[in-house]
Scaffold this motif. Structure first.
Motif, PDB file in Angstrom:
ATOM      1  N   GLN A  51       0.945  -1.374   0.052  1.00 50.59           N
ATOM      2  CA  GLN A  51       0.072   0.093  -0.054  1.00 50.59           C
ATOM      3  C   GLN A  51       0.769   1.231  -0.074  1.00 50.59           C
ATOM      4  O   GLN A  51       0.486   2.148  -0.817  1.00 50.59           O
ATOM      5  N   LYS A  52       2.082   1.386   0.715  1.00 50.51           N
ATOM      6  CA  LYS A  52       2.988   2.411   0.739  1.00 50.51           C
ATOM      7  C   LYS A  52       3.539   2.549  -0.519  1.00 50.51           C
ATOM      8  O   LYS A  52       3.698   3.676  -1.048  1.00 50.51           O
ATOM      9  N   LEU A  53       3.849   1.640  -1.228  1.00 47.92           N
ATOM     10  CA  LEU A  53       4.623   1.766  -2.432  1.00 47.92           C
ATOM     11  C   LEU A  53       3.456   2.328  -3.573  1.00 47.92           C
ATOM     12  O   LEU A  53       3.939   2.988  -4.336  1.00 47.92           O
ATOM     13  N   GLY A  54       2.442   1.824  -3.361  1.00 49.50           N
ATOM     14  CA  GLY A  54       1.172   2.437  -4.270  1.00 49.50           C
ATOM     15  C   GLY A  54       0.958   3.910  -4.077  1.00 49.50           C
ATOM     16  O   GLY A  54       0.864   4.696  -4.933  1.00 49.50           O
ATOM     17  N   LEU A  55       1.006   4.256  -2.741  1.00 48.69           N
ATOM     18  CA  LEU A  55       0.865   5.723  -2.564  1.00 48.69           C
ATOM     19  C   LEU A  55       2.418   6.684  -3.005  1.00 48.69           C
ATOM     20  O   LEU A  55       1.908   7.675  -3.753  1.00 48.69           O
ATOM     21  N   LYS A  56       3.434   6.009  -3.113  1.00 51.37           N
ATOM     22  CA  LYS A  56       4.647   6.633  -3.520  1.00 51.37           C
ATOM     23  C   LYS A  56       4.416   6.798  -5.092  1.00 51.37           C
ATOM     24  O   LYS A  56       4.794   7.933  -5.561  1.00 51.37           O
ATOM     25  N   ASP A  57       3.895   5.892  -5.925  1.00 46.53           N
ATOM     26  CA  ASP A  57       3.714   5.714  -7.405  1.00 46.53           C
ATOM     27  C   ASP A  57       2.436   6.853  -7.599  1.00 46.53           C
ATOM     28  O   ASP A  57       2.714   7.844  -8.352  1.00 46.53           O
ATOM     29  N   GLN A  58       1.312   7.142  -6.724  1.00 48.17           N
ATOM     30  CA  GLN A  58       0.738   8.220  -6.878  1.00 48.17           C
ATOM     31  C   GLN A  58       1.134   9.399  -6.581  1.00 48.17           C
ATOM     32  O   GLN A  58       0.864  10.293  -7.409  1.00 48.17           O
ATOM     33  N   ILE A  59       1.957   9.585  -5.695  1.00 49.25           N
ATOM     34  CA  ILE A  59       2.710  10.906  -5.265  1.00 49.25           C
ATOM     35  C   ILE A  59       3.555  11.205  -6.392  1.00 49.25           C
ATOM     36  O   ILE A  59       3.684  12.509  -6.966  1.00 49.25           O
ATOM     37  N   ALA A  60       4.176  10.255  -7.143  1.00 50.24           N
ATOM     38  CA  ALA A  60       5.329  10.549  -8.179  1.00 50.24           C
ATOM     39  C   ALA A  60       4.574  11.005  -9.564  1.00 50.24           C
ATOM     40  O   ALA A  60       4.621  12.113 -10.028  1.00 50.24           O
ATOM     41  N   ALA A  61       3.293  10.439  -9.693  1.00 46.46           N
ATOM     42  CA  ALA A  61       2.451  10.739 -10.800  1.00 46.46           C
ATOM     43  C   ALA A  61       2.043  12.430 -10.772  1.00 46.46           C
ATOM     44  O   ALA A  61       1.859  13.039 -11.719  1.00 46.46           O
ATOM     45  N   LEU A  62       1.319  12.445  -9.334  1.00 47.96           N
ATOM     46  CA  LEU A  62       1.003  13.912  -9.194  1.00 47.96           C
ATOM     47  C   LEU A  62       2.133  15.052  -9.238  1.00 47.96           C
ATOM     48  O   LEU A  62       1.530  16.231  -9.883  1.00 47.96           O
ATOM     49  N   GLU A  63       3.219  14.794  -8.825  1.00 50.14           N
ATOM     50  CA  GLU A  63       4.284  15.578  -8.833  1.00 50.14           C
ATOM     51  C   GLU A  63       4.731  15.884 -10.198  1.00 50.14           C
ATOM     52  O   GLU A  63       5.179  16.694 -10.706  1.00 50.14           O
ATOM     53  N   ASP A  64       4.672  14.980 -11.153  1.00 50.29           N
ATOM     54  CA  ASP A  64       5.111  15.071 -12.538  1.00 50.29           C
ATOM     55  C   ASP A  64       3.987  15.913 -13.118  1.00 50.29           C
ATOM     56  O   ASP A  64       4.166  16.685 -14.023  1.00 50.29           O
ATOM     57  N   ARG A  65       2.570  15.753 -12.931  1.00 48.39           N
ATOM     58  CA  ARG A  65       1.598  16.587 -13.233  1.00 48.39           C
ATOM     59  C   ARG A  65       1.781  18.058 -13.015  1.00 48.39           C
ATOM     60  O   ARG A  65       1.486  19.081 -13.772  1.00 48.39           O
TER      61      ARG A  65
END
Length: 72
Positions: A51-65
């Motif tokens: 779940q923590k890794l999933g959050l990290k991926d979501q954070i990275a995607a939003l930061e890229d936007r």
């Protein structure tokens, strides 16, 4: 309509990133606490880490936007 009172898309994304980062930190603390106890269920820890890794991926995607890479 007064746009100064409205949040633009980047502001909304920044708030979302902060919320996700807080959740990520909370999960990290929960995982650490379970590991220190020593009596924890490894399956639970594994699920929390996933779940923590999933959050990290979501954070990275939003930061890229928020700040996309610009190839010059």
């Amino acid at each position: 309509m007064n746009t100064s009172n409205r949040m633009n898309e980047k502001d909304v994304l920044r708030v979302e990133v902060e919320v996700l980062k807080r959740e990520h930190r909370d999960l990290d603390e929960a995982i650490t606490a379970l590991q220190e106890r020593g009596t924890s269920d490894m399956l639970t820890i594994k699920r929390l880490k996933k779940q923590k890794l999933g959050l990290k991926d979501q954070i990275a995607a939003l930061e890229d936007r928020i700040t996309p890479d610009i190839i010059a």
